[in-house]
Design a protein around this motif. Structure first.
Motif, PDB file in Angstrom:
ATOM      1  N   ALA A 424     -36.383 -10.274 -90.860  1.00  0.00           N
ATOM      2  CA  ALA A 424     -37.753 -10.800 -90.114  1.00  0.00           C
ATOM      3  C   ALA A 424     -37.506 -10.290 -88.666  1.00  0.00           C
ATOM      4  O   ALA A 424     -38.076 -10.863 -88.030  1.00  0.00           O
ATOM      5  CB  ALA A 424     -37.551 -12.255 -90.035  1.00  0.00           C
ATOM      6  N   LYS A 425     -36.707  -9.201 -88.294  1.00  0.00           N
ATOM      7  CA  LYS A 425     -36.298  -8.979 -87.040  1.00  0.00           C
ATOM      8  C   LYS A 425     -35.778  -9.917 -86.038  1.00  0.00           C
ATOM      9  O   LYS A 425     -36.081  -9.960 -84.897  1.00  0.00           O
ATOM     10  CB  LYS A 425     -37.480  -8.099 -86.575  1.00  0.00           C
ATOM     11  N   GLN A 426     -35.371 -11.175 -86.636  1.00  0.00           N
ATOM     12  CA  GLN A 426     -34.909 -12.205 -85.747  1.00  0.00           C
ATOM     13  C   GLN A 426     -33.528 -12.011 -85.767  1.00  0.00           C
ATOM     14  O   GLN A 426     -32.513 -12.689 -86.074  1.00  0.00           O
ATOM     15  CB  GLN A 426     -35.214 -13.585 -86.442  1.00  0.00           C
ATOM     16  N   PHE A 427     -33.070 -10.965 -84.853  1.00  0.00           N
ATOM     17  CA  PHE A 427     -31.640 -10.561 -84.942  1.00  0.00           C
ATOM     18  C   PHE A 427     -30.743 -11.561 -84.328  1.00  0.00           C
ATOM     19  O   PHE A 427     -29.602 -11.995 -84.538  1.00  0.00           O
ATOM     20  CB  PHE A 427     -31.569  -9.368 -84.185  1.00  0.00           C
ATOM     21  N   ALA A 428     -31.155 -12.157 -83.113  1.00  0.00           N
ATOM     22  CA  ALA A 428     -30.139 -13.188 -82.592  1.00  0.00           C
ATOM     23  C   ALA A 428     -29.753 -14.250 -83.409  1.00  0.00           C
ATOM     24  O   ALA A 428     -28.511 -14.731 -83.666  1.00  0.00           O
ATOM     25  CB  ALA A 428     -30.866 -13.675 -81.206  1.00  0.00           C
ATOM     26  N   GLN A 429     -30.652 -14.967 -84.128  1.00  0.00           N
ATOM     27  CA  GLN A 429     -30.643 -15.951 -85.071  1.00  0.00           C
ATOM     28  C   GLN A 429     -29.748 -15.336 -86.211  1.00  0.00           C
ATOM     29  O   GLN A 429     -28.897 -16.295 -86.835  1.00  0.00           O
ATOM     30  CB  GLN A 429     -31.789 -16.522 -85.659  1.00  0.00           C
ATOM     31  N   SER A 430     -29.908 -14.206 -86.767  1.00  0.00           N
ATOM     32  CA  SER A 430     -29.112 -13.729 -87.829  1.00  0.00           C
ATOM     33  C   SER A 430     -27.750 -13.453 -87.336  1.00  0.00           C
ATOM     34  O   SER A 430     -26.975 -13.914 -88.396  1.00  0.00           O
ATOM     35  CB  SER A 430     -29.624 -12.528 -88.158  1.00  0.00           C
ATOM     36  N   ALA A 432     -26.186 -15.418 -85.376  1.00  0.00           N
ATOM     37  CA  ALA A 432     -25.713 -16.739 -85.159  1.00  0.00           C
ATOM     38  C   ALA A 432     -25.182 -17.254 -86.452  1.00  0.00           C
ATOM     39  O   ALA A 432     -24.030 -18.074 -86.433  1.00  0.00           O
ATOM     40  CB  ALA A 432     -26.550 -17.806 -84.467  1.00  0.00           C
ATOM     41  N   HIS A 433     -25.925 -16.897 -87.614  1.00  0.00           N
ATOM     42  CA  HIS A 433     -25.576 -17.465 -88.858  1.00  0.00           C
ATOM     43  C   HIS A 433     -24.362 -16.580 -89.349  1.00  0.00           C
ATOM     44  O   HIS A 433     -23.417 -17.429 -90.046  1.00  0.00           O
ATOM     45  CB  HIS A 433     -26.829 -17.277 -89.923  1.00  0.00           C
ATOM     46  N   GLN A 449     -19.336  -5.312 -90.552  1.00  0.00           N
ATOM     47  CA  GLN A 449     -20.220  -4.193 -90.079  1.00  0.00           C
ATOM     48  C   GLN A 449     -21.759  -4.480 -89.937  1.00  0.00           C
ATOM     49  O   GLN A 449     -22.534  -4.250 -89.205  1.00  0.00           O
ATOM     50  CB  GLN A 449     -20.025  -2.974 -91.492  1.00  0.00           C
ATOM     51  N   PHE A 450     -22.115  -5.361 -90.896  1.00  0.00           N
ATOM     52  CA  PHE A 450     -23.570  -5.937 -90.665  1.00  0.00           C
ATOM     53  C   PHE A 450     -23.668  -6.345 -89.348  1.00  0.00           C
ATOM     54  O   PHE A 450     -24.571  -6.674 -88.791  1.00  0.00           O
ATOM     55  CB  PHE A 450     -23.765  -6.780 -91.993  1.00  0.00           C
ATOM     56  N   TYR A 451     -22.773  -7.249 -89.147  1.00  0.00           N
ATOM     57  CA  TYR A 451     -22.631  -8.235 -88.021  1.00  0.00           C
ATOM     58  C   TYR A 451     -22.960  -7.362 -86.671  1.00  0.00           C
ATOM     59  O   TYR A 451     -23.832  -7.760 -85.868  1.00  0.00           O
ATOM     60  CB  TYR A 451     -21.592  -9.220 -87.849  1.00  0.00           C
ATOM     61  N   ALA A 452     -22.061  -6.127 -86.742  1.00  0.00           N
ATOM     62  CA  ALA A 452     -22.041  -5.161 -85.646  1.00  0.00           C
ATOM     63  C   ALA A 452     -23.629  -4.710 -85.436  1.00  0.00           C
ATOM     64  O   ALA A 452     -24.155  -4.744 -84.299  1.00  0.00           O
ATOM     65  CB  ALA A 452     -21.209  -4.012 -85.923  1.00  0.00           C
ATOM     66  N   GLU A 453     -23.995  -4.590 -86.493  1.00  0.00           N
ATOM     67  CA  GLU A 453     -25.609  -3.791 -86.597  1.00  0.00           C
ATOM     68  C   GLU A 453     -26.476  -4.834 -86.042  1.00  0.00           C
ATOM     69  O   GLU A 453     -27.558  -4.568 -85.144  1.00  0.00           O
ATOM     70  CB  GLU A 453     -26.063  -3.384 -87.796  1.00  0.00           C
ATOM     71  N   VAL A 454     -26.356  -6.152 -86.561  1.00  0.00           N
ATOM     72  CA  VAL A 454     -27.162  -7.128 -85.946  1.00  0.00           C
ATOM     73  C   VAL A 454     -27.135  -7.297 -84.554  1.00  0.00           C
ATOM     74  O   VAL A 454     -28.066  -7.521 -83.878  1.00  0.00           O
ATOM     75  CB  VAL A 454     -26.968  -8.298 -86.715  1.00  0.00           C
TER      76      VAL A 454
END
Length: 463
Positions: A424-430, A432-433, A449-454
């Motif tokens: 949903a392109k809510q990268f900051a909230q993503s 945080a989770h 790695q996913f976290y780094a991308e986010v």
């Protein structure tokens, strides 16, 4: 030869074993015809018909008793014993009716001697009773009772024996048969009485052996036959057999003791001891009875007398046992007796030493048993503690695993939400989770790695 012994004319019929008729000077022609036919039938070996011919002749000439006698002989020779017995009995009754009493008696005796049943004896008894011979009639009924006993017909045997006693109250044979029949039908009490009466009667006749047997049978029928024991002892004693007399009284003493007749039991054991002074069992039981009666000193005295006997027999172990028994009744009497018997004093010392040793060994055994029991208890307690500890550890591990699984599940939930927010392109909230998931468990490299991308996407979004 058979035929030569039976072929006869009327002239020689009077030569039979029992002469019961008068020979005729002249032979009746009709009778001679019967005899001729009889002889012819014998020649033809037709014994049944020959006997029948004599029967017909006797019916026509009933005073020729020899015809009936000869008929009985033919039947007997032909193996028709029952028929011969019937002929004898019929003839005897005919003779009795004609006042030929002695001849009738003789014929009945012949019938009884031949008869293997009791039929002739019953008829003989009736005849003898009618002619006033009660004793003879009783003897016949005794035979009847004996036959009935042999066939297992005990009730009928009782009836016959009782009837014999009604006729002759002194018939010991009838008394014994009555006792046997009563015992066979389960009437032990009356059987014992019948045998007892028979024993007294036999003793009165001087038959000691018979009396002993009868008294013994009385006792076997009923242990409560007290007088049978006493009379048995009296007969043995009179015969000079003191030991058997004492044995009979001893048995009575046991019966009386079991019946709680303690005074009588004590007197009986005393009588047995007087007949056989060294009868050990009588002494022991005499002491037991006196102890139960509360006469401790008597009990101690008898046991010490027994100990004295054993010492004289060089049976020191038995003497010691009797002494110890006496100590239970009177320690003082036992000690006074032991003081005068050095052999027993030695045995007492030995016994005391053995007792002390046994007591010490028992204590040691008890201590060792207690030690072993404590060691076993300690092992069991340690094992139980180990099992409890292991159980607690298992429960803690199980709980920890459950908690860890719960964290993993929650972390997975955060990651799933992070993926949804990233989409949903809510990268900051993503991001945080993902951070929350990392707090719960170690995340795989792919998640990092996913976290780094986010995070990078979030920063670009902010610019």
């Amino acid at each position: 030869m058979l035929r030569s012994s039976i072929l006869v004319s009327i002239a020689v019929l009077g030569t039979l074993g029992v002469v019961v008729g008068e020979p005729d000077a002249q032979v009746d022609p009709v009778l001679q015809e019967h005899l001729n036919r009889y002889n012819s039938l014998l020649e033809a070996n037709d014994y049944d018909a020959a006997a029948d011919e004599l029967g017909i002749a006797f019916q026509r000439f009933p005073t020729h008793y020899e015809l009936a006698m000869r008929r009985a002989l033919v039947l007997k020779t032909a193996g028709k014993v029952e028929g011969a017995v019937d002929v004898y009995c019929d003839l005897a009754n005919i003779l009795a009716a004609n006042n030929r009493v002695q001849d009738a008696k003789n014929i009945f005796e012949a019938a009884v001697a031949l008869d293997k049943t009791e039929r002739s004896s019953i008829q003989q008894a009736d005849f003898l009773h009618r002619t006033g011979d009660a004793s003879g009639a009783a003897s016949s009924l005794v035979r009847v009772a004996s036959h009935r006993m042999a066939r297992g017909e005990y009730e009928w045997a009782k009836i016959a024996a009782s009837r014999a006693l009604d006729l002759d109250s002194g018939s010991t044979s009838a008394m014994l048969l009555l006792g046997a029949a009563q015992n066979a039908t389960g009437d032990g009490k009356n059987a014992a009485q019948s045998y007892f009466v028979a024993g007294n009667a036999l003793y009165g006749k001087g038959d000691s052996a018979g009396a002993i047997k009868a008294f013994s049978d009385s006792i076997s029928c009923s242990s409560a036959a007290y007088m049978a024991y006493r009379n048995l002892a009296a007969v043995y004693s009179e015969a000079g057999d003191k030991e058997k007399a004492a044995a009979a009284l001893f048995r009575l003493g046991i019966v009386l003791y079991d019946a709680d007749e303690l005074a009588l039991a004590s007197d009986t054991f005393a009588q047995a001891r007087s007949l056989a002074p060294h009868f050990h069992l009588a002494v022991i039981n005499h002491a037991i009875v006196e102890r139960r009666r509360g006469n401790a000193e008597n009990s101690a005295r008898y046991l010490l007398e027994l100990a004295e006997m054993y010492l004289k027999e060089n049976k020191n172990d038995f003497a010691m046992a009797a002494y110890k028994g006496a100590t239970l009744d009177s320690q003082k009497m036992a000690d006074e007796w032991a003081a005068g018997h050095p052999a027993i004093a030695v045995e007492i010392q030995k016994s005391n030493e053995e007792q002390a040793k046994a007591q010490f060994e028992a204590q040691q055994a008890a201590a060792e048993k207690a030690r072993l029991a404590q060691a076993q208890a300690d092992r069991e307690a340690a094992e139980k503690a180990r099992q409890v500890e292991e159980q607690l550890k298992a429960e803690a591990a199980k709980k920890e695993a459950a908690e860890q699984q719960e964290k993993i599940n929650l972390a997975q939930t955060h990651i799933n939400r992070a993926v949804e927010l990233h989409a949903a392109k809510q990268f900051a909230q993503s991001a945080a989770h993902i951070v929350e998931a990392s707090k719960l468990t170690n995340l795989p490299e792919s998640v990092h790695q996913f976290y780094a991308e986010v995070v990078k996407a979030a920063q670009g979004q902010q610019q």
